[in-house]
Scaffold this active site. Structure first.
Site, PDB file in Angstrom:
ATOM      1  N   THR A 139      46.019 -14.676   1.631  1.00 52.18           N
ATOM      2  CA  THR A 139      45.351 -13.730   0.845  1.00 52.18           C
ATOM      3  C   THR A 139      44.820 -12.599   1.884  1.00 52.18           C
ATOM      4  O   THR A 139      44.951 -12.506   2.922  1.00 52.18           O
ATOM      5  CB  THR A 139      44.193 -14.417   0.155  1.00 52.18           C
ATOM      6  OG1 THR A 139      43.623 -15.125   0.966  1.00 52.18           O
ATOM      7  CG2 THR A 139      44.768 -15.398  -0.826  1.00 52.18           C
ATOM      8  N   MET A 140      44.013 -11.389   1.016  1.00 51.16           N
ATOM      9  CA  MET A 140      43.373 -10.564   1.739  1.00 51.16           C
ATOM     10  C   MET A 140      42.459 -10.721   3.070  1.00 51.16           C
ATOM     11  O   MET A 140      42.273 -10.347   3.923  1.00 51.16           O
ATOM     12  CB  MET A 140      42.662  -9.412   1.014  1.00 51.16           C
ATOM     13  CG  MET A 140      43.817  -8.959  -0.175  1.00 51.16           C
ATOM     14  SD  MET A 140      42.957  -7.675  -1.111  1.00 51.16           S
ATOM     15  CE  MET A 140      43.080  -6.130   0.077  1.00 51.16           C
ATOM     16  N   ASP A 141      41.904 -11.913   2.734  1.00 56.15           N
ATOM     17  CA  ASP A 141      40.774 -12.418   3.749  1.00 56.15           C
ATOM     18  C   ASP A 141      41.459 -13.158   4.941  1.00 56.15           C
ATOM     19  O   ASP A 141      40.516 -13.868   5.670  1.00 56.15           O
ATOM     20  CB  ASP A 141      39.532 -13.063   2.915  1.00 56.15           C
ATOM     21  CG  ASP A 141      38.097 -12.079   3.229  1.00 56.15           C
ATOM     22  OD1 ASP A 141      38.345 -11.129   3.822  1.00 56.15           O
ATOM     23  OD2 ASP A 141      37.463 -12.392   2.453  1.00 56.15           O
ATOM     24  N   GLY A 189      43.009 -12.915   7.445  1.00 53.38           N
ATOM     25  CA  GLY A 189      43.064 -12.671   9.013  1.00 53.38           C
ATOM     26  C   GLY A 189      44.576 -12.400   9.564  1.00 53.38           C
ATOM     27  O   GLY A 189      44.899 -12.728  10.596  1.00 53.38           O
ATOM     28  N   SER A 231      45.961  -9.399   9.910  1.00 55.02           N
ATOM     29  CA  SER A 231      45.878  -8.283  10.794  1.00 55.02           C
ATOM     30  C   SER A 231      45.600  -8.790  12.157  1.00 55.02           C
ATOM     31  O   SER A 231      45.981  -8.503  13.458  1.00 55.02           O
ATOM     32  CB  SER A 231      45.229  -7.037  10.644  1.00 55.02           C
ATOM     33  OG  SER A 231      45.793  -6.446   9.432  1.00 55.02           O
ATOM     34  N   ASP A 235      52.961  -5.095  10.059  1.00 49.58           N
ATOM     35  CA  ASP A 235      51.893  -5.649   9.401  1.00 49.58           C
ATOM     36  C   ASP A 235      51.890  -4.956   7.958  1.00 49.58           C
ATOM     37  O   ASP A 235      52.492  -3.820   7.873  1.00 49.58           O
ATOM     38  CB  ASP A 235      50.634  -5.116  10.216  1.00 49.58           C
ATOM     39  CG  ASP A 235      49.259  -6.063   9.723  1.00 49.58           C
ATOM     40  OD1 ASP A 235      49.362  -6.996   8.942  1.00 49.58           O
ATOM     41  OD2 ASP A 235      48.103  -5.399   9.949  1.00 49.58           O
ATOM     42  N   GLU A 236      51.008  -5.477   7.264  1.00 53.17           N
ATOM     43  CA  GLU A 236      51.063  -4.919   5.744  1.00 53.17           C
ATOM     44  C   GLU A 236      52.337  -4.829   5.131  1.00 53.17           C
ATOM     45  O   GLU A 236      52.801  -3.854   4.642  1.00 53.17           O
ATOM     46  CB  GLU A 236      50.358  -3.488   5.587  1.00 53.17           C
ATOM     47  CG  GLU A 236      49.043  -3.409   6.532  1.00 53.17           C
ATOM     48  CD  GLU A 236      47.955  -4.213   5.512  1.00 53.17           C
ATOM     49  OE1 GLU A 236      48.221  -4.466   4.529  1.00 53.17           O
ATOM     50  OE2 GLU A 236      46.660  -4.071   6.205  1.00 53.17           O
ATOM     51  N   GLN A 290      53.901  -6.462   2.911  1.00 54.06           N
ATOM     52  CA  GLN A 290      54.255  -6.481   1.362  1.00 54.06           C
ATOM     53  C   GLN A 290      54.245  -4.877   0.938  1.00 54.06           C
ATOM     54  O   GLN A 290      54.720  -4.982  -0.276  1.00 54.06           O
ATOM     55  CB  GLN A 290      52.955  -6.799   0.778  1.00 54.06           C
ATOM     56  CG  GLN A 290      51.462  -5.882   0.638  1.00 54.06           C
ATOM     57  CD  GLN A 290      50.664  -6.010   2.215  1.00 54.06           C
ATOM     58  OE1 GLN A 290      50.916  -6.789   2.889  1.00 54.06           O
ATOM     59  NE2 GLN A 290      49.558  -5.461   2.146  1.00 54.06           N
TER      60      GLN A 290
END
Ligand SMILES: [Zn+2]
Length: 222
Positions: free
Chosen positions: A10-12, A14, A16, A86-87, A89
């Site tokens: 999920t977004m949190d 870690g 990156s 990275d990113e 998605q």
């Protein structure tokens, strides 16, 4: 054998931070890599982590071609042992196909990091293609938590503090409002919050849960 690896959370979670750590580990062993990102929270062409690490990266626009880029670089005499995305998605399905070809035909390791589903709980196109093609998909062990303490599995988007489940898929914002003020789009403040599935289904963000617990009249769950 080179591999296409997808690390998701999920977004949190870690991601990156792990992308930058992976880059550091490989570079420390004398390997040469390239870093890519798309719509990073720090702005274009950077990989940044919530812990403050930052590295330059190439920005992946929708028309970017990983296969052509890599073949061109190798033809010019560059050495590329691995690629970090990275990113991921936000990449197109076509770009993920290009990355798989880079792994198979050029024997270059590709490590992709990204969120699995968007705020509507639907798979991002890039993540869906990664699940289909990756040699391995790993769910990150650093688990983000919902306000209730359960494992956070879903990303919620809030607009002016209210959770929404419809809208443009890509609106860049951050989960940590203290460091990064919410992105303002047409005077709407967009922010993100990670929740467990139950609280995502109920639209129960931390702020709403707090309001409910302070309210003298119990509010019905919707
Ligand atoms: Zn919860």
């Amino acid at each position: 054998m080179a591999e296409l690896i997808f690390r998701t959370g999920t977004m949190d979670a870690g991601k990156s931070t792990l992308a930058l750590q992976t880059n550091h580990n490989h570079a420390a062993r004398g390997r040469r890599g390239r870093l890519f990102t798309s719509h990073d929270r720090a702005g274009t062409a950077m990989v940044s982590s919530r812990l403050g690490l930052v590295a330059d990266a190439e920005e992946v626009a929708p028309d970017f071609d990983f296969w052509r880029y890599t073949v061109d670089a190798l033809t010019r005499g560059a050495r590329i042992d691995y690629v970090i995305c990275d990113e991921a998605q936000f990449y197109t399905a076509e770009q993920i196909d290009q990355l798989a070809k880079v792994v198979d035909e050029l024997q270059i390791d590709v490590f992709c990091f990204g969120i699995l589903t968007d705020f509507r709980t639907r798979l991002f196109p890039g993540s869906a293609r990664l699940v289909e093609l990756a040699d391995r998909t790993e769910v990150l062990q650093v688990e983000a938590l919902c306000w209730c303490g359960k494992r956070a599995t879903h990303n919620a988007r809030t607009e002016n503090g209210v959770m929404v489940t419809e809208g443009e898929v890509i609106v860049v914002g951050d989960v940590d409002a203290a460091d990064h003020p919410p992105a303002a789009v047409d005077d709407v403040e967009v922010a993100y919050e990670v929740l467990c599935r139950q609280h995502h289904r109920r639209g129960m963000t931390a702020a709403r849960a707090r309001a409910v617990s302070l309210s003298p009249e119990p509010l019905p769950f919707t």
